[in-house]
Design a protein around this motif. Structure first.
Motif, PDB file in Angstrom:
ATOM      1  N   GLU A  97      44.323   5.291  -8.514  1.00  0.00           N
ATOM      2  CA  GLU A  97      43.951   4.408  -7.408  1.00  0.00           C
ATOM      3  C   GLU A  97      43.707   2.965  -7.841  1.00  0.00           C
ATOM      4  O   GLU A  97      43.672   2.071  -7.007  1.00  0.00           O
ATOM      5  CB  GLU A  97      42.675   4.932  -6.729  1.00  0.00           C
ATOM      6  N   VAL A  98      43.529   2.718  -9.130  1.00  0.00           N
ATOM      7  CA  VAL A  98      43.166   1.392  -9.622  1.00  0.00           C
ATOM      8  C   VAL A  98      44.416   0.636 -10.049  1.00  0.00           C
ATOM      9  O   VAL A  98      45.284   1.174 -10.745  1.00  0.00           O
ATOM     10  CB  VAL A  98      42.182   1.506 -10.811  1.00  0.00           C
ATOM     11  N   ASN A  99      44.473  -0.617  -9.647  1.00  0.00           N
ATOM     12  CA  ASN A  99      45.579  -1.491 -10.012  1.00  0.00           C
ATOM     13  C   ASN A  99      45.331  -2.044 -11.414  1.00  0.00           C
ATOM     14  O   ASN A  99      44.239  -2.537 -11.709  1.00  0.00           O
ATOM     15  CB  ASN A  99      45.683  -2.631  -8.989  1.00  0.00           C
ATOM     16  N   TYR A 100      46.335  -2.005 -12.270  1.00  0.00           N
ATOM     17  CA  TYR A 100      46.188  -2.448 -13.659  1.00  0.00           C
ATOM     18  C   TYR A 100      45.823  -3.924 -13.755  1.00  0.00           C
ATOM     19  O   TYR A 100      45.081  -4.326 -14.640  1.00  0.00           O
ATOM     20  CB  TYR A 100      47.476  -2.168 -14.440  1.00  0.00           C
ATOM     21  N   GLU A 101      46.301  -4.754 -12.835  1.00  0.00           N
ATOM     22  CA  GLU A 101      46.028  -6.190 -12.879  1.00  0.00           C
ATOM     23  C   GLU A 101      44.554  -6.503 -12.604  1.00  0.00           C
ATOM     24  O   GLU A 101      44.050  -7.534 -13.033  1.00  0.00           O
ATOM     25  CB  GLU A 101      46.909  -6.950 -11.882  1.00  0.00           C
TER      26      GLU A 101
END
Length: 161
Positions: A48-52
């Motif tokens: 669910e977490v965006n790498y950026e």
């Protein structure tokens, strides 16, 4: 986020998160537990977490995990008697880092947290606001008040010498 990106996050940000937490809780073992819990929570939500945006997400999660741990430990800490600090003056050399750390310990928790995020970790006011849940003007006020206190604390020669 992929597993490789998660491992990269651990390599890049674990030390920074640990420094931030240990400066606030002043307990290495508790700080390591909080960092471990933070990365465990990230792993649970890895898809669910965006790498950026993972760095801000990690510090936000670490901050909230730290608050929960402090509240949990506050119950036992309230039972222990409070030791009043004893100040004395000597002409021996005093390391400025020690003086700054003592001054940071004197700050209220929220001010110490915000100063750590701004001056030690280099976050912007907006990022600090999203991590702590405060608006940008509140962050600026807390930083100003903390810096005024730190300046007055460090300038007092009795504490430096």
């Amino acid at each position: 986020m992929t597993a490789a990106e998660y491992n990269t996050c651990v390599d890049q940000y674990a030390d920074g998160v640990y420094r931030f937490i240990v400066k606030n809780v002043r307990n290495g073992e508790m700080a390591r537990d909080i960092v471990q819990d933070t990365f465990e929570k990230l792993w649970v939500k890895v898809t669910e977490v965006n790498y950026e945006t993972v760095k801000t997400y990690l510090f936000t999660m670490a901050y909230h995990t730290m608050i929960d741990a402090i509240r949990k430990n506050k119950i036992t800490a309230d039972i222990e008697p409070e030791n009043t600090p004893h100040y004395s003056t000597s002409n021996a050399y005093s390391d400025i880092k020690t003086v700054v750390n003592k001054a940071l310990e004197k700050l209220p928790e929220i001010q110490r947290t915000i100063i750590m995020l701004r001056d030690y970790e280099g976050y912007s006011y907006e990022e600090i606001g999203s991590i702590t849940g405060l608006n940008e003007s509140q962050v600026k006020v807390y930083i100003y008040r903390a810096r005024v206190f730190l300046k007055s604390y460090i300038v007092d020669l009795d504490r430096v010498l």
